[in-house]
Design an enzyme around this catalytic site. Structure first.
Site, PDB file in Angstrom:
ATOM      1  N   GLY A  44     -12.060  10.341  30.994  1.00 35.06           N
ATOM      2  CA  GLY A  44     -10.548  10.103  31.437  1.00 35.06           C
ATOM      3  C   GLY A  44     -10.279   9.329  32.699  1.00 35.06           C
ATOM      4  N   ASP A 103      -6.903  20.197  37.518  1.00 34.75           N
ATOM      5  CA  ASP A 103      -5.774  20.968  36.734  1.00 34.75           C
ATOM      6  C   ASP A 103      -6.153  22.543  37.108  1.00 34.75           C
ATOM      7  OD1 ASP A 103      -4.248  22.110  34.898  1.00 34.75           O
ATOM      8  OD2 ASP A 103      -5.434  22.030  33.136  1.00 34.75           O
ATOM      9  N   PHE A 152       1.330  18.833  29.975  1.00 38.57           N
ATOM     10  CA  PHE A 152       0.396  18.060  29.610  1.00 38.57           C
ATOM     11  C   PHE A 152       0.548  16.508  29.343  1.00 38.57           C
ATOM     12  CE2 PHE A 152      -3.135  16.602  26.865  1.00 38.57           C
ATOM     13  CZ  PHE A 152      -4.191  17.426  27.262  1.00 38.57           C
ATOM     14  N   ARG A 165      -5.565   7.297  25.107  1.00 35.69           N
ATOM     15  CA  ARG A 165      -5.977   6.732  26.461  1.00 35.69           C
ATOM     16  C   ARG A 165      -5.747   5.262  27.018  1.00 35.69           C
ATOM     17  NH1 ARG A 165     -10.238  10.308  27.951  1.00 35.69           N
ATOM     18  NH2 ARG A 165     -11.396  10.944  26.026  1.00 35.69           N
TER      19      ARG A 165
HETATM   20  P1  IMP Z   1      -9.694  21.526  34.797  1.00 39.51           P
HETATM   21  O1  IMP Z   1     -11.146  22.166  34.711  1.00 39.51           O
HETATM   22  O2  IMP Z   1      -8.860  22.596  34.124  1.00 39.51           O
HETATM   23  O3  IMP Z   1      -9.359  21.277  36.109  1.00 39.51           O
HETATM   24  O4  IMP Z   1      -9.567  20.586  33.989  1.00 39.51           O
HETATM   25  C1  IMP Z   1      -9.961  19.155  33.948  1.00 39.51           C
HETATM   26  C2  IMP Z   1     -10.193  18.313  32.948  1.00 39.51           C
HETATM   27  O5  IMP Z   1      -9.379  18.788  31.953  1.00 39.51           O
HETATM   28  C3  IMP Z   1      -9.748  17.000  33.235  1.00 39.51           C
HETATM   29  O6  IMP Z   1     -10.857  16.123  33.835  1.00 39.51           O
HETATM   30  C4  IMP Z   1      -9.132  16.532  31.889  1.00 39.51           C
HETATM   31  O7  IMP Z   1     -10.256  16.024  31.411  1.00 39.51           O
HETATM   32  C5  IMP Z   1      -8.703  17.705  31.532  1.00 39.51           C
HETATM   33  N1  IMP Z   1      -7.186  17.912  31.377  1.00 39.51           N
HETATM   34  C6  IMP Z   1      -6.644  18.801  32.445  1.00 39.51           C
HETATM   35  N2  IMP Z   1      -5.226  18.652  32.183  1.00 39.51           N
HETATM   36  C7  IMP Z   1      -5.292  17.616  31.335  1.00 39.51           C
HETATM   37  C8  IMP Z   1      -4.060  16.961  30.970  1.00 39.51           C
HETATM   38  O8  IMP Z   1      -2.710  17.272  31.160  1.00 39.51           O
HETATM   39  N3  IMP Z   1      -4.026  16.035  30.006  1.00 39.51           N
HETATM   40  C9  IMP Z   1      -5.293  15.533  29.938  1.00 39.51           C
HETATM   41  N4  IMP Z   1      -6.681  16.084  30.347  1.00 39.51           N
HETATM   42  C10 IMP Z   1      -6.392  17.108  30.920  1.00 39.51           C
END
Ligand code: IMP
Ligand code: MG
Length: 175
Positions: A44, A103, A152, A165
């Site tokens: 990402g 997130d 999202f 992407r």
């Molecule tokens: P976390 O572990 O919940 O903080 O999630 C981190 C990973 O989840 C990010 O590096 C993204 O790859 C994916 N992610 C979380 N929220 C989103 C979103 O709103 N769109 C796309 N990918 C997301």
């Protein structure tokens, strides 16, 4: 580009460019006289990293890590795996992690623990977006592009099921 109706622009490419200018200024001030090692989190962050480093007039180095992703789900499983670790030695380095989104914080806090074990001189985090209201694990964010609502998002490197992407802006993906 033909856009799907469920995509709504949340952050335009113009706003992203302005945020990158601001972040690059902050980073250059803090890393003056240093040779930071930037670690970009695949997939990402690739677009954000590419735009950010073009604005960093520093003798930096760049490496990538790849962590397990959600697959086709929008929720993290809570279990993180390293698919591709860092190749560059980290001990004693000024390390700056470059993320697209924080997130729940589970993924990046796992990564920060993994990197900390390798004894960097300093370890900081730069993220383009911060979904602060969803945080489950506290994460120290030193450089933040945008705080975003609990929606999202896709585009500018971010995907849903590997799609979107390539889009230039950040969009919310509505149901
Ligand atoms: P976390 O572990 O919940 O903080 O999630 C981190 C990973 O989840 C990010 O590096 C993204 O790859 C994916 N992610 C979380 N929220 C989103 C979103 O709103 N769109 C796309 N990918 C997301
Ligand atoms: Mg990511």
């Amino acid at each position: 580009m033909v856009l799907q109706p469920q995509l709504k622009i949340l952050i335009s490419h113009d706003e992203i460019a302005k945020a990158i200018n601001r972040l690059a200024g902050e980073i250059m001030t803090d890393y003056q006289g240093k040779q930071p090692l930037l670690i970009s989190v695949l997939k990402g962050s690739f677009m954000f990293t590419a735009d950010l480093i073009r604005h960093l007039d520093l003798p930096l180095e760049l490496d990538f890590v790849r962590l397990s992703s959600y697959g086709a789900a929008r929720e993290s499983s809570g279990k993180v795996r390293i698919i591709q670790g860092v190749k560059t030695p980290i001990k004693g380095r000024d390390v700056l992690v470059v993320e697209d989104i924080v997130d729940t914080g589970i993924t990046v806090s796992f990564l920060l623990d993994y990197l900390n074990k390798k004894k960097p001189f300093s370890l900081k985090l730069c993220t383009l977006t911060d979904k602060l209201s969803r945080r489950k694990v506290p994460v120290p964010i030193h450089y933040r592009g945008f705080t975003i609502p609990d929606k999202f998002i896709v585009g500018y490197g971010l995907d849903f099921d590997e799609k979107f992407r390539n889009l230039p802006h950040v969009y919310t993906l509505e149901d």
